[in-house]
Design a protein around this motif. Structure first.
Motif, PDB file in Angstrom:
ATOM      1  N   MET A   1      28.946  31.525  29.737  1.00  0.00           N
ATOM      2  CA  MET A   1      27.896  31.692  30.720  1.00  0.00           C
ATOM      3  C   MET A   1      28.247  32.778  31.721  1.00  0.00           C
ATOM      4  O   MET A   1      28.003  32.685  32.905  1.00  0.00           O
ATOM      5  N   ILE A   2      28.844  33.887  31.261  1.00  0.00           N
ATOM      6  CA  ILE A   2      29.130  34.998  32.156  1.00  0.00           C
ATOM      7  C   ILE A   2      27.828  35.732  32.381  1.00  0.00           C
ATOM      8  O   ILE A   2      27.485  36.681  31.695  1.00  0.00           O
ATOM      9  N   ALA A   3      27.066  35.283  33.353  1.00  0.00           N
ATOM     10  CA  ALA A   3      25.771  35.860  33.656  1.00  0.00           C
ATOM     11  C   ALA A   3      25.314  35.351  35.002  1.00  0.00           C
ATOM     12  O   ALA A   3      25.777  34.320  35.490  1.00  0.00           O
ATOM     13  N   ALA A   4      24.385  36.076  35.599  1.00  0.00           N
ATOM     14  CA  ALA A   4      23.847  35.655  36.885  1.00  0.00           C
ATOM     15  C   ALA A   4      22.661  34.745  36.642  1.00  0.00           C
ATOM     16  O   ALA A   4      21.514  35.115  36.824  1.00  0.00           O
ATOM     17  N   LEU A   5      22.943  33.531  36.201  1.00  0.00           N
ATOM     18  CA  LEU A   5      21.896  32.596  35.831  1.00  0.00           C
ATOM     19  C   LEU A   5      21.583  31.601  36.928  1.00  0.00           C
ATOM     20  O   LEU A   5      20.570  30.913  36.867  1.00  0.00           O
ATOM     21  N   LEU A   6      22.481  31.476  37.906  1.00  0.00           N
ATOM     22  CA  LEU A   6      22.270  30.519  38.975  1.00  0.00           C
ATOM     23  C   LEU A   6      21.678  31.223  40.182  1.00  0.00           C
ATOM     24  O   LEU A   6      21.584  32.442  40.241  1.00  0.00           O
TER      25      LEU A   6
ATOM     26  N   GLU B   1      27.462  38.146  39.699  1.00  0.00           N
ATOM     27  CA  GLU B   1      28.138  37.622  38.515  1.00  0.00           C
ATOM     28  C   GLU B   1      28.608  36.213  38.838  1.00  0.00           C
ATOM     29  O   GLU B   1      29.262  35.984  39.849  1.00  0.00           O
ATOM     30  N   VAL B   2      28.231  35.251  38.001  1.00  0.00           N
ATOM     31  CA  VAL B   2      28.609  33.861  38.223  1.00  0.00           C
ATOM     32  C   VAL B   2      29.556  33.432  37.116  1.00  0.00           C
ATOM     33  O   VAL B   2      29.256  33.574  35.928  1.00  0.00           O
ATOM     34  N   LEU B   3      30.705  32.909  37.509  1.00  0.00           N
ATOM     35  CA  LEU B   3      31.706  32.452  36.557  1.00  0.00           C
ATOM     36  C   LEU B   3      31.982  30.975  36.792  1.00  0.00           C
ATOM     37  O   LEU B   3      32.127  30.544  37.934  1.00  0.00           O
ATOM     38  N   ARG B   4      32.069  30.232  35.721  1.00  0.00           N
ATOM     39  CA  ARG B   4      32.458  28.824  35.814  1.00  0.00           C
ATOM     40  C   ARG B   4      33.954  28.727  35.517  1.00  0.00           C
ATOM     41  O   ARG B   4      34.408  29.027  34.400  1.00  0.00           O
ATOM     42  N   VAL B   5      34.712  28.306  36.509  1.00  0.00           N
ATOM     43  CA  VAL B   5      36.161  28.165  36.405  1.00  0.00           C
ATOM     44  C   VAL B   5      36.478  26.671  36.366  1.00  0.00           C
ATOM     45  O   VAL B   5      35.979  25.900  37.195  1.00  0.00           O
TER      46      VAL B   5
ATOM     47  N   ARG C   1      37.527  41.423  35.697  1.00  0.00           N
ATOM     48  CA  ARG C   1      36.093  41.192  35.780  1.00  0.00           C
ATOM     49  C   ARG C   1      35.320  42.399  35.256  1.00  0.00           C
ATOM     50  O   ARG C   1      35.890  43.451  34.975  1.00  0.00           O
ATOM     51  N   ALA C   2      34.021  42.248  35.160  1.00  0.00           N
ATOM     52  CA  ALA C   2      33.185  43.285  34.562  1.00  0.00           C
ATOM     53  C   ALA C   2      33.253  44.603  35.317  1.00  0.00           C
ATOM     54  O   ALA C   2      33.123  45.685  34.721  1.00  0.00           O
ATOM     55  N   ASP C   3      33.458  44.541  36.654  1.00  0.00           N
ATOM     56  CA  ASP C   3      33.516  45.772  37.439  1.00  0.00           C
ATOM     57  C   ASP C   3      34.914  46.370  37.493  1.00  0.00           C
ATOM     58  O   ASP C   3      35.153  47.349  38.202  1.00  0.00           O
ATOM     59  N   GLY C   4      35.858  45.773  36.749  1.00  0.00           N
ATOM     60  CA  GLY C   4      37.221  46.288  36.702  1.00  0.00           C
ATOM     61  C   GLY C   4      38.161  45.681  37.717  1.00  0.00           C
ATOM     62  O   GLY C   4      39.373  45.909  37.645  1.00  0.00           O
TER      63      GLY C   4
ATOM     64  N   LEU D   1      31.410  30.118  40.615  1.00  0.00           N
ATOM     65  CA  LEU D   1      31.706  31.093  41.656  1.00  0.00           C
ATOM     66  C   LEU D   1      30.845  32.328  41.462  1.00  0.00           C
ATOM     67  O   LEU D   1      30.749  32.857  40.351  1.00  0.00           O
ATOM     68  N   ALA D   2      30.236  32.788  42.546  1.00  0.00           N
ATOM     69  CA  ALA D   2      29.389  33.977  42.508  1.00  0.00           C
ATOM     70  C   ALA D   2      30.135  35.160  43.109  1.00  0.00           C
ATOM     71  O   ALA D   2      30.737  35.059  44.183  1.00  0.00           O
ATOM     72  N   PHE D   3      30.065  36.272  42.396  1.00  0.00           N
ATOM     73  CA  PHE D   3      30.674  37.539  42.849  1.00  0.00           C
ATOM     74  C   PHE D   3      29.554  38.539  43.058  1.00  0.00           C
ATOM     75  O   PHE D   3      28.848  38.882  42.119  1.00  0.00           O
ATOM     76  N   PRO D   4      29.354  39.037  44.278  1.00  0.00           N
ATOM     77  CA  PRO D   4      28.288  40.003  44.489  1.00  0.00           C
ATOM     78  C   PRO D   4      28.519  41.271  43.674  1.00  0.00           C
ATOM     79  O   PRO D   4      29.655  41.647  43.439  1.00  0.00           O
TER      80      PRO D   4
END
Length: 350
Positions: free
Chosen positions: A1-6, A13-17, A185-188, A347-350
């Motif tokens: 679920m690496i997606a901004a779904l929430l 970017e929302v990650l479930r840890v 992460r996706a942005d490096g 966790l949400a990452f702007p």
């Protein structure tokens, strides 16, 4: 679920840890791999069900037998992938679990027993830990503090632990491991996972060897973040996670270090909860039973022992303990898989 779904700002970017003491350990080397490959083990099938139901992007599994070639973990991940929950990145080096010392560490006059290993284990790797991730793990930057001598931890409670001079000289702090793992992460940028699994603060005598060690295994993280262990601490964002094997309000142990960690302003405690934990409340329980993460018989009763603590700057979109109420979907699998329940934080990452 690496997606901004929430819920959250566009582009987040929302990650479930998650962390889970899955208790995937067997009585001898290679037996866990055998059971995974057989496809017939009910506990393993239940564990697959729990993980696919919660779908973490990053999962620390504690209580998982290590083997030299990583066959058990590879076979387990293949089962997860077949169920639609694959993890392309894995980290599972040797830990202190079952690592022989050649000494009589517990002082009972016998050698080669489980309690004579660096961390309890009847064979090398019994009850180790592993990371499964959908994000690349920057293994070249990983820090493994498993070899840190207990006596070298500032303020260590090793005095009075009943260890012989020979045992004091070799006893490591980590029962299993303390890791600092950067994930890309996706942005490096990096998300640092500060992962551990501590000894239960019981199964000893009046010297309280395990209680003292459990305290210091939690104390390690604040010392690390303070920069007092000879390594520069990681820059945020980071997450402290794992099996602390200690409840801040109930059961045995020395909760001071854990309580300080939960209150540290550099961290957040999302207080993940569940309906199942609330329904299983023990009489006389001091802490909130909805926060419990382990279903033990009384004594000690149900406890909160597993934690996911994000750094202060991260936005928490949700959190929970996978402990469905009795009769709800998933309740049987959670009970069959382990006495512990999987703990997750979004966790949400702007």
């Amino acid at each position: 679920m690496i997606a901004a779904l929430l819920a959250g700002p566009a582009g987040a970017e929302v990650l479930r840890v998650a962390t889970w003491s899955a208790e995937l350990s067997r009585k001898g080397p290679g037996l866990l791999w055998r059971d995974i490959e057989s496809g017939k083990d009910k506990q393993i099938a239940a564990a697959i069900e729990v993980i696919t139901a919660t779908a973490p992007d990053i999962l620390l599994i504690t209580g998982f037998d290590w083997d030299f070639e990583g066959r058990a973990l590879a076979a387990f991940e293949a089962r997860l992938a077949a169920a639609g929950q694959g993890y392309p990145y894995r980290f599972a080096p040797p830990t202190n679990a079952g690592l022989a010392t050649g000494l009589d560490l517990d002082g009972n006059g016998r050698l080669g027993e489980g309690r004579d290993a660096q961390g309890y284990g009847r064979f090398t790797g019994q009850g180790g830990m592993a990371l499964l991730s959908r994000l690349p793990i920057e293994t070249e930057r990983a820090r493994d503090f498993s070899t840190l001598a207990w006596r070298d931890l500032p303020g260590a409670l090793i005095e009075g632990a009943g260890l012989s001079p020979e045992a004091r000289a070799v006893q490591r702090l980590s029962t299993v491991a303390h890791w600092d793992l950067p994930l890309r992460r996706a942005d490096g940028s990096a998300l640092h996972l500060l992962a551990f699994a501590a000894t239960p603060p019981v199964f000893d005598g009046p010297e309280d060897r395990n209680g003292r060690r459990n305290h210091d295994e939690a104390a390690f993280w604040r010392l690390y973040l303070d920069g007092r262990l000879g390594e520069a601490p990681p820059a945020p964002p980071f997450v402290v996670l794992g099996d602390a094997n200690l409840d801040p309000a109930d059961g045995e142990g020395r909760p001071e270090a854990l309580t300080a960690l939960l209150a540290d302003p550099r961290l957040q405690d999302p207080r993940p909860a569940s309906a199942g934990g609330a329904a299983a409340a023990d009489p006389g329980q001091k802490g909130d039973p909805a926060l419990d993460t382990a279903d033990y018989p009384d004594p000690p009763g149900n406890l909160r022992v597993d934690y996911v603590l994000p750094s202060a700057g991260l936005r928490i979109e949700g959190a929970g303990v996978y402990w469905p109420a009795p009769g709800a979907p998933g309740a049987a699998a959670a009970e069959t898989a382990s006495r512990h329940r999987l703990v997750w934080v979004d966790l949400a990452f702007p």
